[in-house]
Design an enzyme around this catalytic site. Structure first.
Site, short mmCIF file in Angstrom:
data_model
loop_
_atom_site.label_atom_id
_atom_site.label_comp_id
_atom_site.label_asym_id
_atom_site.label_seq_id
_atom_site.Cartn_x
_atom_site.Cartn_y
_atom_site.Cartn_z
N THR A 241 0.83 -1.21 0.00
CA THR A 241 0.00 0.00 0.00
C THR A 241 0.86 1.25 0.00
OG1 THR A 241 -1.73 -1.19 1.19
CG2 THR A 241 -1.83 1.21 1.23
N ARG A 280 9.62 -1.66 -5.55
CA ARG A 280 8.97 -2.73 -6.30
C ARG A 280 8.16 -2.19 -7.47
NH1 ARG A 280 3.97 -6.23 -3.68
NH2 ARG A 280 3.26 -7.24 -5.61
N HIS A 290 11.93 -9.13 -2.14
CA HIS A 290 11.97 -8.64 -0.75
C HIS A 290 13.42 -8.65 -0.23
CE1 HIS A 290 7.66 -8.27 0.01
NE2 HIS A 290 7.50 -9.40 -0.65
N ARG A 325 5.67 -3.15 11.45
CA ARG A 325 4.33 -3.53 11.91
C ARG A 325 4.44 -4.29 13.22
NH1 ARG A 325 -0.06 -7.18 8.44
NH2 ARG A 325 -1.84 -6.88 9.85
N SER A 333 -0.38 -12.57 9.82
CA SER A 333 -0.66 -12.23 8.44
C SER A 333 0.23 -13.03 7.48
CB SER A 333 -0.45 -10.73 8.22
OG SER A 333 -0.73 -10.37 6.89
N HIS A 337 -0.87 -15.80 4.67
CA HIS A 337 -0.39 -15.67 3.30
C HIS A 337 0.26 -16.96 2.83
CE1 HIS A 337 0.35 -13.21 -0.19
NE2 HIS A 337 1.65 -13.42 -0.15
N TRP A 344 7.77 -17.25 -1.56
CA TRP A 344 8.91 -16.34 -1.68
C TRP A 344 10.20 -17.10 -2.04
CZ3 TRP A 344 6.11 -15.20 3.14
CH2 TRP A 344 5.18 -14.18 2.97
N GLN A 458 -6.48 4.38 7.48
CA GLN A 458 -6.12 3.42 8.52
C GLN A 458 -7.09 2.24 8.46
OE1 GLN A 458 -3.46 3.80 10.78
NE2 GLN A 458 -3.87 1.65 11.24
N TYR A 459 -6.58 1.06 8.07
CA TYR A 459 -7.40 -0.15 8.01
C TYR A 459 -7.18 -0.95 9.30
CZ TYR A 459 -7.81 0.91 3.04
OH TYR A 459 -8.07 1.54 1.84
#
Length: 610
Positions: A241, A280, A290, A325, A333, A337, A344, A458-459
């Site tokens: 994001t 990216r 990454h 985070r 999270s 994923h 990856w 803000q989510y």
């Protein structure tokens, strides 16, 4: 079911037609089958009394004697004509309406249906009232027994106002919870958007002591020069994001060109075919999927200037930025994923010029991916790179022998990695936190002097927040990421201190500008006021030399005051140049010097300070 006694009393006795009266006049009103049934069922009820009177749709004649002799009873009958239809409408089809609404599971639909039926009933009631008013006011003796014209207009206005209020309420409050309570926000001052957006505590107590240089992060980034912003993207920290914000939501002289269907955008410097952003969405994964701090610091200079001769390479400044985070949320999270099939595998993990061997970095799964793995299996793998990922990706792995765990004891290795990650994070040009989106935007704009077009969002609801874990699992995840927990606590303290420092600095700068503006305006006012007085009081100074001498002293005093005010407000920042100019022109008046040095046009000065 009958009306209460007070309502029955208000209706009064029914009015009977007088013998010999002219033919009755019909009004646009209909008979009610429900009223007839109620009158037959309950003879003593109000419905029976209404039914015993004139039939619905028929009003009294023009020469009716009861209208002249009993105005009070006529008014009571008028009130009954207004109230009775509403009561009857509530009884009409009660079982059918409740069955219909009982099948509605949505409370919003129920609210809308009730309001619709209420409006229909109110409309019919209004129709009855207006019909009764028309019938009674059309009589030549209506001024004696009926309400006057003003009362009728007032009643009509009140009913229409009520209808309008109900319609407005339907739009303002369509749901189960009325939204009118939100209107209180208009009467209260607006809260701080950075505080309310992130829901952080009003009072922050710092834990670490940082110097002014650590808190003041302002980069002299020249997008037209050779400097480069390098984005270190850590998995599941909201970096995707933030990366999109950098290429799509930032105000630039030459915005990035983003084509539909392509992830990468072209972000060239103004007037050059060279990128100013290494991320990216601008250059792709040029240093591997990454890439961490160890890979980027050795790879980015070679990728950017690899095709140039070493003697022709410009002296660039690489400004590294990243996003962190909360470790527990990030870990959950990443697990979700991986469950969906993420591996990856394209990550290079290059350290000290080579990738790790299979013995140094074993795999946690044997198939093509690790999709569908449970959380317990995800946590049981000792080689899982999700453990303490943020510390590993921000530290210099060459200090601990890269991925070779036999170089030093584990305790010493963890200490070196943590201190290296803290040092690199503190000296980065910028870092943000996923949990503080608006503050992240604010600090980035102040650091690089670049503004975003639209504010960050803000989510608070993510895939990690949907995972319910007990306290035991919470503690185990924190134990697996104990280095990340320590780093995040350090980063959050530094982040909030930087934010408070920048806000205080911004408030102080705004206060200083207001003070300078007031001083400048005061000096201009004194100068204009003195010039007006001197021109009006002494048109011919040669006739009164004593007065001229006193006014000259007052003039010098005021001009000194004006010069001090203009000098303190920044109009004459170099006093040595002022003294030299006075020595070169000793005969020139001091007012001319002060005017030439400082007092420019008022509008231009205000715009400059703004």
């Amino acid at each position: 079911m009958a009306l209460p006694a007070c309502a029955a009393g208000a209706l009064g006795p029914p009015l009977q037609p007088e013998r010999g009266a002219p033919a009755r006049t019909t009004c646009p009103r209909r008979h009610s089958r429900v009223e007839a049934e109620l009158a037959a069922s309950w003879p003593g009820s109000v419905a029976a009394s209404i039914r015993a009177g004139p039939s619905r749709g028929v009003c009294r004649g023009f020469n009716s004697q009861p209208l002249l002799d009993e105005p009070l009873k006529a008014s009571s009958s008028l009130a009954g004509a207004a109230c009775a239809p509403v009561f009857m409408l509530l009884l009409r089809g009660r079982r059918r309406r409740m069955d219909d609404l009982g099948r509605r599971g949505d409370l919003d639909s129920l609210c809308r249906a009730l309001l619709t039926r209420g409006l229909a009933a109110l409309g019919r009631s209004l129709k009855h009232v207006l019909s009764a008013i028309f019938c009674k006011t059309s009589s030549p003796h209506a001024s004696v027994g009926n309400m006057d014209e003003k009362s009728n207009k007032l009643l009509l206005a009140l009913v229409m106002l009520f209808l309008f209020a109900v319609i407005v309420l339907q739009y303002v409050c369509p749901g189960t919870e009325c939204q009118l309570l939100r209107l209180q926000a208009f009467s209260s001052p607006l809260p701080d958007p950075y505080r309310s957006e992130d829901e952080s505590s009003a009072r922050f107590v710092p834990r670490y002591n940082f110097s002014r240089g650590d808190l003041l992060r302002k980069v002299d980034f020249d997008i037209k020069g050779d400097d480069l912003i390098v984005f270190l993207h850590i998995q599941k920290t909201g970096g995707t994001t933030f990366g999109r914000h950098l290429v799509r939501n930032i105000q630039l002289e030459q915005p990035c060109e983003c084509r539909v269907g392509q992830k990468k955008c072209t972000c060239h410097r103004p007037g050059k075919r060279e990128t100013w952003l290494f991320s990216r969405f601008s250059t792709g994964w040029s240093c591997g999927l990454h890439a961490d701090w160890t890979e980027l610091t050795s790879c980015v200079p070679a990728v950017v200037d690899g095709k140039r001769d070493a003697r022709l390479r410009p002296s660039r400044n690489f400004h590294y930025i990243t996003i962190l985070r909360d470790p527990v949320s990030r870990y959950l999270s990443e697990w979700r994923h991986v469950q969906r099939g993420a591996t990856w595998k394209a990550s290079l993990h290059v350290c000290d010029g080579r990738p790790p061997t299979s013995e140094e970095l074993p795999s946690c799964y044997t198939g093509d991916d690790w999709s569908g793995c449970p959380l317990k299996e995800f946590m049981d793998c000792p080689y899982n790179l999700a453990n303490n990922r943020q510390v590993r990706m921000l530290s210099d792995l060459t200090l601990v022998g890269c991925y070779n765990l036999s170089v030093m004891p584990e305790k010493q290795r963890n200490k070196v990695l943590l201190e290296s990650a803290k040092s690199n994070l503190k000296h980065m040009a910028f870092f943000g936190l996923t949990e503080f989106q608006r503050k992240t935007q604010y600090l980035f704009e102040k650091t690089f002097n670049m503004n975003f077009i639209s504010p960050f969002t803000q989510y608070n609801t993510t895939r990690a927040s949907s995972v319910e874990i007990n306290e035991e699992l919470q503690k185990r995840i924190e134990g697996l990421n104990f280095l990340d927990m320590e780093l995040y606590s350090y980063a959050k303290d530094l982040f909030l201190q930087r934010y408070q420092f920048m806000r205080q600095k911004e408030h102080q700068e705004a206060r200083r500008k207001r003070q300078e503006q007031r001083k400048f305006l005061k000096g201009r006012f004194l100068q204009t006021h003195y010039q007006t007085q001197s021109q009006g009081q002494n048109p011919n100074p040669s006739q009164n030399p004593n007065l001229n001498a006193s006014q000259s002293g007052t003039q010098n005093l005021l001009q000194n005051l004006i010069q001090n005010l203009t000098q303190s407000s920044g109009q004459n920042p170099n006093p040595k140049e002022n003294q030299e100019s006075q020595k070169q022109n000793p005969g020139q008046e001091q007012s001319d010097g002060s005017t030439g040095n400082g007092t420019h046009d008022y509008i231009g000065s205000v715009e400059k300070w703004r």
